[in-house]
Motif scaffolding. Structure first.
Motif, PDB file in Angstrom:
ATOM      1  N   GLY A  40       0.810  -1.202   0.000  1.00  0.00           N
ATOM      2  CA  GLY A  40       0.000   0.000   0.000  1.00  0.00           C
ATOM      3  C   GLY A  40       0.850   1.260   0.000  1.00  0.00           C
ATOM      4  O   GLY A  40       0.578   2.205  -0.755  1.00  0.00           O
ATOM      5  N   LEU A  41       1.877   1.295   0.839  1.00  0.00           N
ATOM      6  CA  LEU A  41       2.749   2.466   0.907  1.00  0.00           C
ATOM      7  C   LEU A  41       3.445   2.726  -0.426  1.00  0.00           C
ATOM      8  O   LEU A  41       3.561   3.871  -0.864  1.00  0.00           O
ATOM      9  N   ASN A  43       2.449   2.006  -3.408  1.00  0.00           N
ATOM     10  CA  ASN A  43       1.515   2.535  -4.409  1.00  0.00           C
ATOM     11  C   ASN A  43       1.032   3.937  -4.072  1.00  0.00           C
ATOM     12  O   ASN A  43       0.741   4.724  -4.977  1.00  0.00           O
ATOM     13  N   VAL A  44       0.970   4.270  -2.802  1.00  0.00           N
ATOM     14  CA  VAL A  44       0.554   5.608  -2.403  1.00  0.00           C
ATOM     15  C   VAL A  44       1.698   6.611  -2.547  1.00  0.00           C
ATOM     16  O   VAL A  44       1.485   7.757  -2.952  1.00  0.00           O
ATOM     17  N   CYS A  45       2.921   6.187  -2.233  1.00  0.00           N
ATOM     18  CA  CYS A  45       4.041   7.131  -2.111  1.00  0.00           C
ATOM     19  C   CYS A  45       4.938   7.233  -3.329  1.00  0.00           C
ATOM     20  O   CYS A  45       5.505   8.302  -3.588  1.00  0.00           O
ATOM     21  N   TYR A  64       7.591   5.275   2.137  1.00  0.00           N
ATOM     22  CA  TYR A  64       7.890   3.879   1.811  1.00  0.00           C
ATOM     23  C   TYR A  64       9.368   3.575   1.996  1.00  0.00           C
ATOM     24  O   TYR A  64       9.743   2.580   2.631  1.00  0.00           O
ATOM     25  N   SER A 128      -2.531   4.381   2.984  1.00  0.00           N
ATOM     26  CA  SER A 128      -2.147   3.085   2.413  1.00  0.00           C
ATOM     27  C   SER A 128      -3.213   2.036   2.695  1.00  0.00           C
ATOM     28  O   SER A 128      -3.544   1.221   1.816  1.00  0.00           O
ATOM     29  N   TRP A 129      -3.767   2.054   3.904  1.00  0.00           N
ATOM     30  CA  TRP A 129      -4.821   1.076   4.232  1.00  0.00           C
ATOM     31  C   TRP A 129      -6.126   1.406   3.527  1.00  0.00           C
ATOM     32  O   TRP A 129      -6.904   0.508   3.195  1.00  0.00           O
ATOM     33  N   TYR A 131      -6.146   2.632   0.498  1.00  0.00           N
ATOM     34  CA  TYR A 131      -5.854   2.075  -0.829  1.00  0.00           C
ATOM     35  C   TYR A 131      -6.082   0.563  -0.834  1.00  0.00           C
ATOM     36  O   TYR A 131      -6.653   0.005  -1.784  1.00  0.00           O
TER      37      TYR A 131
END
Length: 321
Positions: A40-41, A43-45, A64, A128-129, A131
């Motif tokens: 998740g991190l 893909n978010v960051c 990340y 992230s969660w 996502y």
């Protein structure tokens, strides 16, 4: 030797997920939760989608990279050759749910504990969660809803909800556990000639380069001091300067009074390596007897840092009483 304080803030985040599908988790779910957080991190960051954080110019400010691929910089690199072999990841996972199968509407609870300045990246962790709600969790990628996140200080007995799905806002909060909190709480255990350590999740400790299935007190303390020293250097306000040899010599005088432990072995699936990896560890209770006062404060710290290998997977969680 007087007690030299550890100066490092600890931030504990308690997550509550509600299953929207059936979700399957392994017996020791820390590795699954950690893997999901990393996915998740990333893909978010990660905006550049580099194959290596080491070559990315944004890594110094990337949640990340700092959480999952922490790198040595400047003086840290110089010290690593003589004091530390690597930079520890600045978080651990604690699972509070231990079922293997979660039906729809069941809740899954776990904690993420962060060290030092990494609390600045709480919004990225929560996002992230969010996502991951669409990606799913567990072997069957069951969908869930992130219901709420609380920031807590168990010593003070304080807690604040910093996210809920109803308002979908991340609130600022700073109720971190501090060195002063640890010092005050440690007084409850001082003046006693015995203490029991309950290994709640499998602990994998080393002595003379080998893993041990019997944990004499000096082995426990040696592993704990190394972890606290490393974390405080990289994520605290100053390094922990202990007379290591003197501490270990005194720890050798502490005896095992009773011991009820067992060795566990299981496997986890590594998506990165594409194979199953053998995991090991010791659980149970050990009661130690002797002059314990100068070790108590560090033992309390260890309840927030874990001990031994694979702490980011949730291994090495213990409680003292």
């Amino acid at each position: 030797m007087g007690v030299i304080p550890v100066e490092m803030d600890i931030t504990e985040l308690n997550f509550k997920l509600r299953a929207k599908d059936m979700i399957r988790l392994p017996e020791h779910p820390g590795s699954t939760i950690r893997g999901a957080l990393g996915h998740g991190l990333y893909n978010v960051c990660c905006s550049l989608r580099n194959n290596s954080c080491e070559k990315c110019n944004l890594r110094s400010n990337c949640a990340y990279s700092l959480l999952f691929n922490p790198f040595l910089a400047g003086k840290e690199r110089e010290d690593s050759s003589t004091r530390f072999y690597n930079k520890p990841r600045p978080f651990i996972i604690r699972s509070k749910s231990h079922k293997k199968l979660y039906e729809k509407e069941d809740t899954i609870e776990f904690s993420i504990i962060l060290y030092g300045y990494l609390k600045n990246f709480i919004p990225f962790i929560i996002e992230s969660w969010r996502y991951l709600e669409q990606v799913g969790l567990g072997a069957n990628r069951g969908k869930f809803q992130l219901e709420e996140v609380w920031q807590t200080n168990g010593i003070e007995g304080s807690a604040k909800r910093i996210y809920s799905w109803q308002d979908n806002i991340i609130h600022n909060c700073d109720i971190a556990v501090t060195g002063h909190d640890i010092e005050v709480y440690s007084r409850h255990f001082k003046g006693k000639d015995k203490i029991t350590i309950s290994l709640e999740t499998p602990a994998l400790l080393k002595y003379n380069k080998d893993f041990v299935d019997r944990v004499d007190f000096h082995i426990f303390i040696q592993n704990l001091y190394r972890r606290l020293s490393s974390l405080s250097y990289f994520y605290g306000s100053k390094r922990l300067e202990l007379d290591f040899n003197d501490c270990i010599d005194k720890a050798r005088n502490i005896e095992i009074l009773t011991e009820e432990t067992k060795w566990l072995q299981w496997e986890r699936l590594s998506n990165r390596q594409g194979r199953k990896i053998a995991m090991y560890g010791l659980i149970g209770e050990i009661t130690y007897s002797g002059e314990l006062d100068e070790f108590i404060e560090y033992l309390v710290w260890g309840q927030y840092t874990g001990i031994g290998k694979n702490t980011t997977f949730g291994q090495g969680v213990y409680r003292i009483r």
